[in-house]
Design a protein around this motif. Structure first.
Motif, PDB file in Angstrom:
ATOM      1  N   SER A 271       0.898  -1.214   0.160  1.00  2.00           N
ATOM      2  CA  SER A 271      -0.027  -0.020   0.045  1.00  2.00           C
ATOM      3  C   SER A 271       0.716   1.281   0.118  1.00  2.00           C
ATOM      4  O   SER A 271       0.456   2.195  -0.850  1.00  2.00           O
ATOM      5  CB  SER A 271      -1.089   0.020   1.329  1.00  2.00           C
TER       6      SER A 271
ATOM      7  N   VAL B  73       3.272   1.795  -1.752  1.00  2.00           N
ATOM      8  CA  VAL B  73       4.043   2.066  -2.822  1.00  2.00           C
ATOM      9  C   VAL B  73       2.994   2.734  -3.774  1.00  2.00           C
ATOM     10  O   VAL B  73       3.514   3.753  -4.794  1.00  2.00           O
ATOM     11  CB  VAL B  73       4.270   0.555  -3.717  1.00  2.00           C
ATOM     12  N   VAL B  74       1.737   2.591  -3.732  1.00  2.00           N
ATOM     13  CA  VAL B  74       0.682   3.343  -4.601  1.00  2.00           C
ATOM     14  C   VAL B  74       0.579   4.669  -4.142  1.00  2.00           C
ATOM     15  O   VAL B  74      -0.015   5.471  -4.881  1.00  2.00           O
ATOM     16  CB  VAL B  74      -0.716   2.483  -4.892  1.00  2.00           C
ATOM     17  N   THR B  75       0.766   4.865  -2.676  1.00  2.00           N
ATOM     18  CA  THR B  75       0.566   6.084  -2.206  1.00  2.00           C
ATOM     19  C   THR B  75       1.557   7.094  -2.957  1.00  2.00           C
ATOM     20  O   THR B  75       2.607   6.714  -2.984  1.00  2.00           O
ATOM     21  CB  THR B  75       0.499   6.171  -0.845  1.00  2.00           C
ATOM     22  N   SER B  76       1.282   8.294  -3.252  1.00  2.00           N
ATOM     23  CA  SER B  76       2.402   9.131  -4.009  1.00  2.00           C
ATOM     24  C   SER B  76       3.179   9.811  -2.942  1.00  2.00           C
ATOM     25  O   SER B  76       2.931   9.887  -1.761  1.00  2.00           O
ATOM     26  CB  SER B  76       1.719  10.229  -4.705  1.00  2.00           C
TER      27      SER B  76
ATOM     28  N   VAL C 168       2.390  12.553  -0.778  1.00  2.00           N
ATOM     29  CA  VAL C 168       1.565  12.384   0.489  1.00  2.00           C
ATOM     30  C   VAL C 168       2.434  11.683   1.496  1.00  2.00           C
ATOM     31  O   VAL C 168       2.482  12.175   2.762  1.00  2.00           O
ATOM     32  CB  VAL C 168       0.518  11.389   0.005  1.00  2.00           C
ATOM     33  N   ILE C 169       3.164  10.767   1.097  1.00  2.00           N
ATOM     34  CA  ILE C 169       4.051  10.064   2.146  1.00  2.00           C
ATOM     35  C   ILE C 169       5.246  11.284   2.921  1.00  2.00           C
ATOM     36  O   ILE C 169       5.079  10.935   4.045  1.00  2.00           O
ATOM     37  CB  ILE C 169       4.876   8.919   1.464  1.00  2.00           C
TER      38      ILE C 169
ATOM     39  N   ILE D   8      -1.644  19.902  -2.263  1.00  2.00           N
ATOM     40  CA  ILE D   8      -1.412  19.566  -0.914  1.00  2.00           C
ATOM     41  C   ILE D   8      -0.265  19.922  -0.344  1.00  2.00           C
ATOM     42  O   ILE D   8      -0.035  20.236   0.747  1.00  2.00           O
ATOM     43  CB  ILE D   8      -1.556  17.972  -0.692  1.00  2.00           C
TER      44      ILE D   8
ATOM     45  N   LEU E  37      -4.622  14.547   2.330  1.00  2.00           N
ATOM     46  CA  LEU E  37      -3.706  13.519   2.138  1.00  2.00           C
ATOM     47  C   LEU E  37      -4.606  12.384   1.703  1.00  2.00           C
ATOM     48  O   LEU E  37      -4.357  11.527   0.860  1.00  2.00           O
ATOM     49  CB  LEU E  37      -2.610  13.146   3.319  1.00  2.00           C
TER      50      LEU E  37
ATOM     51  N   THR F 207      -5.238  10.340  -1.831  1.00  2.00           N
ATOM     52  CA  THR F 207      -4.717   8.958  -1.932  1.00  2.00           C
ATOM     53  C   THR F 207      -5.845   7.998  -2.546  1.00  2.00           C
ATOM     54  O   THR F 207      -5.477   6.914  -3.126  1.00  2.00           O
ATOM     55  CB  THR F 207      -4.321   8.443  -0.474  1.00  2.00           C
TER      56      THR F 207
END
Lengths: 305, 276
Positions: free
Chosen positions: A127, A129-132, A135-136, B229, B247, B251
């Motif tokens: 999970s 990996v798909v989150t940009s 965002v991370i 964001i 966020l 997502t």
């Protein structure tokens, strides 16, 4: 008779060459859109970067360009910030690549079995990996908060006092490394998993009849069979790692005390913030050479199956 | 006996690792649903991962402060255009390189493979100048056109099309259909999986676009969601609940897409690994 044959042959040859010509024409028309786009937006900029490396100009005034020969490169090799960025990039790469690949292999081994919940675990590892990355990075700034962050709260539980993480020049890069491994290990896990599933079951059966332990199987069957997959994983992870940009850009802006300034960040800052387009191009060329060097040296390790 | 022990051990390790991987994301979602003061008061207990008083206030207030919907649509729009036009341009190029014989095709293929290692970072500045010369700064063209043709996608398509038997294509051309028609009516319907794979790989990578949009978008009108964001994050007053809401909101679309096309995404990653 003979002339008839000739005529027939001629006709045959001419249809053949007509067909060939037609195929050539069709071929060119099919590749033209992609090739034109690549020439304009990849090949041309690349050649320009090489040329610009020998010039000095402000990005906003490209008409005032002038050649300065090797000046940019001379400056580069005496620029402390360039060496610092190069060092940081190498440090990140040399640390992240083995750690991330090791974690990925371990995860792949953990989910390469018949556990009922294995798909749930796979999705959990995958999970991030798909989150940009944007965002991370923002999420982890909050987690790494030196006063009121989730990670410091967890550390309190183990009796460890507040850590500064991103605010400290000695911890910032390692904090970014930890986060990057967490974010991307699932990607490499998937590749290892495909590799593991390609290993013949017979090898394991035969060896367990011969009395091999699980650890021996890992050492003598699994790891050697994964050789090429591992080289591939190391190659793409290295190339990814060298490009480190988003994490330091968002999380630390290269600080504290340049401890997280990387080559990609330096190119960006020199080119767009200080508008030294020529100097930034020279760094880009060096950066490109590093990536090429890595790709080719990794290729050398590939073995024929 | 030994088997059960291995199984228990595997479960324990998997659970510990899964928690490590999932807790940050779980905290993000849960915090987005909590009142601001509770995020911090819960921090030192397990309650930080439990949404006890669910509220959508953070979402409502964040959406009032920045046009999240607009950023979302901007991203959905330009990323979809890149991916869909990319499918057309790259697949037809890959097809020509796989199945048509013409002078120079080998050379083009070698060039495309070589170009795969050019890192975007090293062409950043000259590309910006090209875009600037075309007067494309702060237009959709700048975000879309340079990324339609993609060496990696062309290569994936070519690898896939190589495996289509020539007899199928020959019989179509004997029936008198032209090459474009053969491609559209015979090859494309056979190649659903590779189209899905290229689409989702491309989509997820461009969904994360960050460095390039910073450079070529100047106002809010074309800003993508990642940039949205990030600017929100630096815009005081800073409320964690609202940040976590943006966020989470960013997502969700990508997670939905991933769950829908999961199989093809994983295939894409692994086929790249095996064929490499």
């Amino acid at each position: 008779m003979q002339t008839a044959l000739h005529a027939h042959e001629r006709e045959h040859i001419s249809t053949f060459s007509r067909q060939k010509r037609r195929e050539t024409l069709v071929g060119y028309s099919f590749v033209t859109p992609a090739v034109l786009l690549l020439i304009f937006f990849l090949v041309l900029p690349f050649l320009l970067a090489v040329v610009f490396g020998f010039t000095k100009f402000n990005l906003l005034r490209p008409d005032k360009i002038h050649f300065t020969g090797l000046d940019n490169y001379k400056l580069l090799f005496t620029d402390g910030l360039f060496y610092k960025s190069l060092w940081n990039t190498l440090y990140f790469t040399v640390t992240v690549v083995p750690v991330q690949s090791g974690v990925a292999l371990m995860l792949a081994l953990l989910v390469n079995n018949s556990l009922k919940l294995r798909n749930v675990f796979r999705i959990a590892y995958f999970s991030p990996v798909v989150t940009s990355m944007t965002v991370i990075a923002i999420l982890w700034i909050s987690l790494y908060n030196p006063n009121e962050g989730l990670i410091n709260s967890a550390l309190h539980f183990f009796g460890i006092s507040n850590q500064p993480f991103l605010r400290s020049s000695s911890q910032a890069m390692n904090s970014i490394i930890f986060m990057s491994v967490w974010q991307a290990a699932g990607y490499q896990m998937m590749i290892f998993l495909a590799g593991l599933q390609g290993i013949s079951k017979d090898l394991y059966e035969a060896s367990s009849i011969d009395g091999a332990s699980k650890l021996q199987q890992l050492r003598y069957i699994t790891i050697p069979s994964l050789y090429n997959v591992t080289v591939f994983v190391l190659t793409i992870t290295t190339i990814q790692a060298v490009k480190l940009f988003v994490q330091p850009y968002i999380m630390t802006n290269g600080g504290p005390e340049n401890s997280t300034r990387t080559l990609a960040l330096l190119i960006y800052q020199q080119g767009f913030q200080f508008r030294n387009a020529g100097y930034a191009s020279a760094i880009s060329v060096i950066f490109f050479l590093i990536v090429v060097l890595i790709s080719f040296s990794m290729k050398k390790f590939l073995r024929d199956k | 006996m030994r088997n059960t022990r291995t199984k228990v051990l595997l479960y324990v390790l998997n659970i510990i690792m899964s928690l490590l991987f999932i807790i940050p994301l779980l905290w993000m979602v849960v915090s987005s649903l909590k009142p601001e003061n509770q995020i911090f008061s819960d921090l030192s207990s397990l309650k930080s991962l439990l949404p006890l008083h669910i509220t959508l206030d953070n979402y409502r207030m964040a959406f009032e402060r920045i046009p999240m919907m607009k950023f979302l649509f901007n991203s959905l729009f330009y990323v979809s255009v890149i991916c869909i036009s990319g499918l057309g341009v790259n697949s037809i190029c890959g097809y020509a390189l796989a199945k048509l014989r013409f002078r120079g095709s080998e050379f083009i293929l070698v060039c495309i493979i070589a170009l795969m290692i050019v890192p975007f970072e090293s062409i950043l500045m000259p590309l910006y100048l090209v875009i600037n010369t075309l007067h494309w700064v702060n237009t959709w063209f700048a975000l879309i056109v340079p990324f339609i043709a993609n060496c990696f996608s062309i290569f994936m398509f070519r690898q896939f099309f190589m495996d289509i038997p020539n007899e199928i294509l020959e019989s179509a051309s004997i029936d008198g259909s032209g090459p474009l028609k053969t491609f559209a009516s015979i090859v494309v319907p056979l190649s659903g999986p590779v189209f899905a794979t290229v689409f989702i790989l491309d989509f997820i990578s461009h969904w994360g676009d960050f460095m390039w949009p910073i450079l070529v978008t100047t106002g809010e009108s074309l800003r993508n969601i990642q940039l949205g964001i990030q600017t929100f994050f630096t815009l005081p007053p800073i409320y964690y609940g609202q940040i976590m809401a943006t966020l989470t909101f960013t997502t969700v679309p990508i997670i939905v897409l991933f769950l829908l096309l999961q199989k093809y995404y994983v295939q894409g990653i692994t086929s790249a690994g095996i064929k490499g």
